[in-house]
Structure formats: C-alpha cells, structure tokens
Design a protein around this motif. Structure first.
Motif, short mmCIF file in Angstrom:
data_model
loop_
_atom_site.label_atom_id
_atom_site.label_comp_id
_atom_site.label_asym_id
_atom_site.label_seq_id
_atom_site.Cartn_x
_atom_site.Cartn_y
_atom_site.Cartn_z
N ASP A 74 5.26 -14.61 -3.28
CA ASP A 74 4.70 -14.42 -4.55
C ASP A 74 4.34 -15.49 -5.28
N GLY B 127 6.60 -10.82 -9.93
CA GLY B 127 7.40 -10.40 -8.88
C GLY B 127 7.66 -8.91 -8.45
N GLU C 141 12.13 -8.10 -13.73
CA GLU C 141 11.39 -8.92 -12.91
C GLU C 141 10.17 -9.54 -13.67
N GLN D 293 8.76 -16.83 -3.99
CA GLN D 293 9.94 -15.53 -3.55
C GLN D 293 9.43 -14.73 -2.52
#
Length: 433
Positions: A160, A134, A130, A164
């Motif tokens: 975020d 994230g 990630e 996301q």
C-alpha cells in the motif's frame, strides 16, 4: 541484456536525418532530451502493435520478472489498472457477474476503471484503526467473501502507500481454489522481484499485476509494467492497453524502461540486497530516537505520527518526502542515495518530541446508492465537506497522494465520512446533483 529501444534512439539521434515528422521540436535542443524524443517512425516499432524493438525489450522485461508476458506503459500504472479490470471482465466465465471484490484502499484509478468498464464493486473492509491507505485482507476474510458470492476477479493493493504488504501467496491460493483471478496493484513494488527473497506478485501466484517502475526503479516518470502470469489474459492484453492509452506514447519513457532492463540484469539486485541492510540500520537509528517506523517492505520508510510536522523538519533541511499526512509520513528509499539518506535524515528529524495526533475518526461502511459508473457519469456539483452529509459522492474524494478515496463514487456521505475527510484536510467534495 540488449537495449534495442535505446540503441535505436541513439543511432537515430546521431544520424543526419531531416525530421519531417512529429514531434514539432524536430529534435532540436531546448531541454536537452529532444534528440531522443521521437514518434513511431520506420524501425521504431509501435507500442500497441509491437513486433520489433519494443517487442524485444518487453520480452527482456518478462524474462527479468518471470512473467508469461510483460507489457510497457508510458502512462503509469493507471493505464495498467484499467487494462486489468477490462481483461478480467472480458475473460470472465459465461454467466459470471461483472462484479469485482476489492480491498477498500484501492487507488482512484481502479474506481475510474470500474466506471469505464461498467464493473460493480464489493469491498473488503480494513480492520478497525487502520489508516486511509491500509486494508489488511486476510486469507480467511477472502475465503468467506468468495464462498458467499461469485466474482469476475479479486483486486488488492500490495504494497500500500505506506509500504505495508499482504500475504499474496495465501490470497492467490484462495483465489485459485475458487477459480477467480487475482489482480494486484503492485505499483509501489516493482523492486520486490529483486529483493534477497523474491516477493513480487508474479512469483507469489497473482494472475495479473501492475508495477509503477518509476516509483522504485531508475525509470522516468510514467514508466510502468503490466505483468501477466495467466496465459488466458495474453491474447487480448495489447488491445486492452491500447483501449486506454494514448496513440502517442513517449519514447523517452520507453527508452528508460529499456535501459532499466540492462541495469536489473547487470547487478542492481545485488545493490538492492546491500541496501536492505542499510535500510534496516537506518530504521534502527530512527527507532532509537523514538520514531515509530511502520512494518513495511525495505524501500518504504513510513513514520507514524504527525506527518505534517515531520515533513516541515525535513524541508528545512532540504529533504522532500513522498507523502505527509496528519498521521504518517512516507519516504521512498533508493540504493543509489541510501548512504546520503542515512547521513542526513536522522540529523534532520532529531529526537521525536512531537505530540501524537488524534486518531482518525472511524468510518462505517457507507450506504451504496449508485454504481461507480452511474455516479461518476452523473451531473455533479462541488460542496464544502461540512455541507455534504446525506449527499451521494460523485467523483472520488481523495487525498492525493495517496489517491485513496474516503467515500467511493455512488456512496452516501455520512457524518462520520465527513469527519474523516476533515481529518485528512479534504475541504470540498463532488456530489451527484
């Protein structure tokens, strides 16, 4: 819907009042907005003791967002984050530790809040691979963490910086089962309340959340909300905001929050619903041109790849992105400009012929040496990243935006952390002397 703050400012600006009060410009033009820029004069209410026009406007916002209470901030979500941390610690059960469980992709404002309030922090770590922004917190991971320790609160970031989102409803259910309040940094998601499907944290079970209204709603920079669902947090909320806020809040920002209530109540949601379809069509056009669009909520358009090279193409075409890093670029869409965006953006980007950037180095959980408070308040010095390995991080080391620390204050900087900082272009780091 009423706009009591804006109405008061317009009436005052149109009057022949001699202004023998702050601000020093006395309402005379230079920028053009001075006539509406006032201080807490008679009738203007006071943000942290609101009982008049500000209180009425905040009630309007609470009704729109479905909260038990909504409070205004003129200092962004940063002020709200500090207040959330303070309220969580102040209202924790007797004997409960002053410790918060947080997703690792927290904004540096959360770290400063923890330091100011003396909170200890345990981290929920992202999955392998990630990005810096994230941290996919799953209900299972949260359940496991809460089963093994007691916390004053759980703190997550959703959306975020790339847009996301987490499964807030399921995370909230886990927190309720363990009787731990869920705090959500929803700075990038004020508009989620007005999607075709309401995905705002207040609708999904969060106890407290902050929205940066200015990020995705038509509000001046600095305008934000603290939303409260859990009535236990209401009595001390204004005092918590006052603790971390200026005693001179901007009435221009308050007026823009006030006016936004009317816009939201009078059809902006329908406009946003139409924009969702336009945003989806834009993503499909970009995918056809081989651009990799991240899976995000509708108003974030994040392209994965060489963000710096993508941003260079856009700037040549007179387009400025929100964020560009070595491995991604984020654009914040608006219903008001989506038609123009759909016309200009694909032409500016063209076909994706950029080489993929190398993946970011993996970061292992660093050794915690000091608490965030001890590290941030310690004497510090600044070093080049290449010479920082083995030292303890002082001030959070971030790429701003998105202001997500690579190494948290109080952690020892390892060779892998130094490599991650170098990858994201961070050249210096503040360390404890």
């Amino acid at each position: 819907m009423t706009t009591p703050i804006l109405d008061f400012l317009n009436t005052y600006a149109a009057s022949d009042t001699l202004r023998l009060h702050m601000p020093g410009h006395k309402g005379l033009p230079a920028l053009g907005c001075e006539a509406l820029d006032i201080t807490e004069i008679a009738g203007a209410d006071a943000l942290y003791e609101a009982g008049g026009i500000i209180a009425e406007s905040e009630r309007n916002a609470a009704a729109l967002f479905g909260s038990a209470r909504t409070l205004y901030s003129t200092e962004g979500s940063s002020q709200c984050i500090r207040a959330m941390v303070f309220l969580a610690l102040q209202n924790r059960p007797s004997g409960a530790p002053g410790r918060i469980l947080a997703g690792r992709n927290a904004h540096k404002a959360f770290l400063y809040a923890a330091a100011l309030c003396g909170a200890e922090v345990d981290w929920l770590w992202p999955r392998a691979g990630e990005r810096l922004t994230g941290c996919t917190v799953t209900p299972a991971a949260l359940e496991s963490a809460l089963a093994s320790a007691r916390y004053a609160a759980v703190y997550v970031t959703s959306p975020d910086y790339l847009g996301q989102t987490l499964d807030i409803a399921q995370l909230a259910a886990v927190c309720r089962a363990h009787r731990v309040p869920l705090l959500v940094d929803n700075a990038h998601g004020a508009h989620l309340r007005f999607l075709a499907e309401n995905r705002h944290p207040m609708a999904l079970g969060a106890d407290l959340c902050c929205d940066s209204a200015h990020k995705t709603l038509p509000v001046l920079t600095g305008g934000a909300y603290l939303h409260i669902a859990n009535p236990a947090f209401v009595p001390g909320a204004k005092a918590a905001m006052a603790l971390f806020g200026s005693t001179s809040p901007s009435y221009l920002i308050l007026a823009s929050l006030d006016r936004c209530n009317r816009l939201l109540a009078e059809g902006w949601g329908q406009t946003l619903a139409q924009a969702q379809a336009q945003a989806l069509a834009l993503r499909q056009r970009l995918a056809a041109a081989r651009w990799h669009c991240a899976d995000t909520e509708p108003l974030h358009l994040s392209l994965l790849g060489d963000g710096a090279a993508m941003a260079q193409r856009l700037r040549r075409a007179g387009i400025e992105p929100e964020y560009a890093a070595r491995d991604a670029m984020t654009l914040l869409l608006s219903p008001d400009t989506l038609e123009e965006t759909a016309r200009r953006l694909p032409a500016a980007l063209g076909e994706n012929d950029l080489p993929a950037p190398p993946p970011a180095p993996e970061l292992a959980a660093p050794e915690r040496v000091l608490s965030p408070r001890e590290a941030i308040f310690a004497a510090q010095e600044t070093l080049p990243v290449r010479r920082s390995a083995g030292r303890v991080c002082g001030a959070p080391t971030v790429a701003c935006p998105p202001a997500v620390p690579v190494v948290v204050s109080g952690e020892r900087i390892g060779a892998d952390a130094a490599a991650v900082m170098a990858y994201y272009g961070i050249e210096t780091v503040s360390v404890v002397k």
